[in-house]
Design an enzyme around this catalytic site. Structure first.
Site, short mmCIF file in Angstrom:
data_model
loop_
_atom_site.label_atom_id
_atom_site.label_comp_id
_atom_site.label_asym_id
_atom_site.label_seq_id
_atom_site.Cartn_x
_atom_site.Cartn_y
_atom_site.Cartn_z
N GLU A 227 0.87 -1.17 0.00
CA GLU A 227 0.00 0.00 0.00
C GLU A 227 0.91 1.23 0.00
O GLU A 227 1.47 1.60 1.03
CB GLU A 227 -0.92 -0.02 1.23
CG GLU A 227 -1.86 -1.21 1.29
CD GLU A 227 -2.85 -1.25 0.14
OE1 GLU A 227 -3.10 -0.19 -0.48
OE2 GLU A 227 -3.37 -2.33 -0.16
N CYS A 261 -1.85 9.57 2.28
CA CYS A 261 -1.39 9.06 0.99
C CYS A 261 -2.41 9.30 -0.12
O CYS A 261 -2.07 9.25 -1.30
CB CYS A 261 -1.08 7.58 1.08
SG CYS A 261 -2.46 6.55 1.65
#
Length: 534
Positions: A227, A261
């Protein structure tokens, strides 16, 4: 409220005991006790109550590490993991049960073999967490690992040491100590963990470190879920609600001081509406921070001096104009939410991932130009956002690949804990959350069970081969294509039959339309026959 708790000083895990921790977790998995659904449910329930009982310690640690407000910490950290636990507890039995495989996957001729998919835990996994959401992004994958029946070793980020120490105590005191362990430390400890053999590695963090993890895992054929981040684009057209776009995009850069993010790195906006958009940004800023961002008790701080200077360097090097914000204070690791109007795709604000409360505004002449710029900067960002008409938003979705996307808002696709989330290409491999958290740590094993009495039915497979039996099998099982060598559909009897059966869809209306079709066909046939007799 949380300040009453004393957070222990950060302590690295001894390198000498890391192999033993990994070996112990592997040994526990080999006892097969983690395959029991009851064992998994007990661990999930314990984790839920650990999150509740350690809430104040976790809130204190998040304040110490990130100056994160309790409001954000409760919603995005503590309560998030609790919701994950409850979701997995409520659905685990359905997730884990065998799934029968039938048509169309299994032909009718093999239906007696009891094909099914069995869900089995991968084994012992390593979970490496990041610093920006040091509780959620470490423990949410753990929920999936527990649900799948895996044992796990967790590696919190050393950049959030207070959280790492609280999490270690929480895991060691509340969960099965033979199945789960926490290793604290930096690069040496991570290298020691990577020297062990794992059945899967789950990593959340930068693409640079993710590349190192993936290379090392490949040496032992260890699967990974990565991720990662990405230079996420936002598109704003003349058809957007500019006030709403400005407010929502600013929100995306204020959460956790932009250390998210999924937040936008830059905004590609029609040049004619840039001045209006900037005014709306300033109005939204005043609404969110009536006394200024630095005085707000809600805005987090940058995690450490190194990242403060990394973000400051982008502002120092930009050739653009600061149109909102710009205040910095290194002593408090404070960076004000900042928008920079730039005129070059090569500007530092466009080319580097900010991972902070700053973003670029780049004027474009058309959506065509915007899409070309976004594709040149990052072909597969983790997220993208589009503010425009329905047609424009659909075009952005169609022409840009991303891990996830939100239309007319900022990273809402990643704001619900029970829907899948993950990157694609350079922004990550694999997904988790909800059922996907169970799936990412699960091996889907196909099982067939052939009855002993069925041997006569499968005689064709035995030597000496009998061509007559093979031809019979082919007549019974081979499907003929409904298209020719040029790819065109053959409109024969089968085509018209399928069309008739599908006419009008299901329900009374569909049945009535099919009845009319049959009636009309009957009259047409009678008319042709009468004409031939005449």
């Amino acid at each position: 409220m949380a300040a009453q708790f004393t957070i222990p000083e950060f302590e690295n895990t001894s390198l000498d005991i890391i192999p033993a921790l990994a070996s112990n977790a592997r040994g526990t998995f080999r006892t097969h006790k983690t395959k029991s659904l009851q064992w998994r449910l007990v661990q999930l329930r314990k984790l839920y109550w650990a999150m509740e009982d350690y809430k104040e310690q976790l809130l204190a640690a998040l304040v110490k590490d990130l100056h994160k407000s309790n409001f954000e910490s409760i919603i995005a950290e503590v309560d998030w993991v609790k919701k994950d636990c409850l979701f997995m507890i409520d659905n685990l039995e359905d997730f884990a049960k065998d799934e029968k495989l039938g048509a169309p996957a299994v032909p009718a001729s093999f239906s007696l073999m009891k094909f099914r998919t069995r869900k089995e835990p991968l084994g012992t996994v390593l979970i490496i967490g990041p610093y920006n959401y040091p509780v959620q992004l470490l423990l949410a994958p753990l929920v999936g690992a527990i649900g799948a029946g895996c044992t796990a070793v967790l590696k919190p980020s050393e950049m959030t040491p207070a959280c790492a120490m609280v999490v270690r105590e929480l895991i060691e005191k509340r969960l099965d100590p033979n199945a789960f362990a926490v290793v604290n430390g930096g690069i040496p400890e991570t290298n020691a963990l990577m020297a062990e053999k794992w059945d899967k590695i789950f990593f959340t963090g930068s693409a640079q470190v993710g590349t190192i993890i993936a290379k090392k895992a490949a040496e032992t054929l260890t699967p990974v879920c990565l991720e990662l981040g990405g230079k996420n684009p936002a598109f704003v057209t003349k058809n957007a609600n500019l006030a709403l776009a400005a407010r929502r995009l600013l929100w995306g850069k204020t959460q956790n001081a932009g250390q998210v993010c999924m937040s936008q790195n830059y905004v590609l906006i029609d040049k004619d509406i840039v001045p209006t958009f900037i005014e709306f940004l300033k109005e939204s800023y005043k609404d969110m921070f009536p006394n200024g961002a630095k005085a707000s008790p809600d805005l987090a701080r940058i995690v450490n001096p190194r990242h403060f200077h990394r973000i400051k360097k982008m502002l120092d090097e930009t050739k653009g104009k600061i149109v909102m914000g710009g205040q910095l204070d290194e002593s408090e690791l404070f960076i004000e939410p900042t928008a920079v109007l730039v005129n070059s795709v090569g500007d530092a604000m466009m080319q580097e991932e900010s991972f902070g409360p700053i973003f670029a505004i780049y004027p474009v002449h058309s959506l065509d130009q915007a899409l070309n710029i976004a594709a040149s900067i990052h072909r597969t960002p983790l997220s993208l956002f589009s503010f425009g008409s329905k047609a424009e938003n659909n075009r952005v979705l169609n022409e840009m690949t991303s891990g996830g996307a939100t239309l007319n808002d900022t990273f809402f696709h990643g704001s619900v804990n029970s829907v899948p989330f993950g990157g694609v290409g350079d922004s990550g491999w694999g997904a988790y959350r909800g059922k996907a958290s169970f799936d990412v740590f699960t091996h889907f094993r196909t099982v067939a069970e052939t009855p002993s009495w069925a041997d006569g039915l499968i005689r064709v497979r035995y030597m000496p081969y009998d061509w007559s039996r093979l031809r019979l099998l082919q007549r019974l099982t081979t499907q003929k294509p409904n298209f020719d060598r040029k790819g065109a559909i053959i409109k024969g009897f089968g085509y018209w039959t399928s069309l008739l059966l599908g006419l009008g869809g299901k329900g009374v209306k569909g049945a009535f339309l099919r009845w009319l079709f049959v009636l009309a066909s009957g009259y047409a046939t009678m008319f042709v026959l009468e004409k031939r007799r005449a």
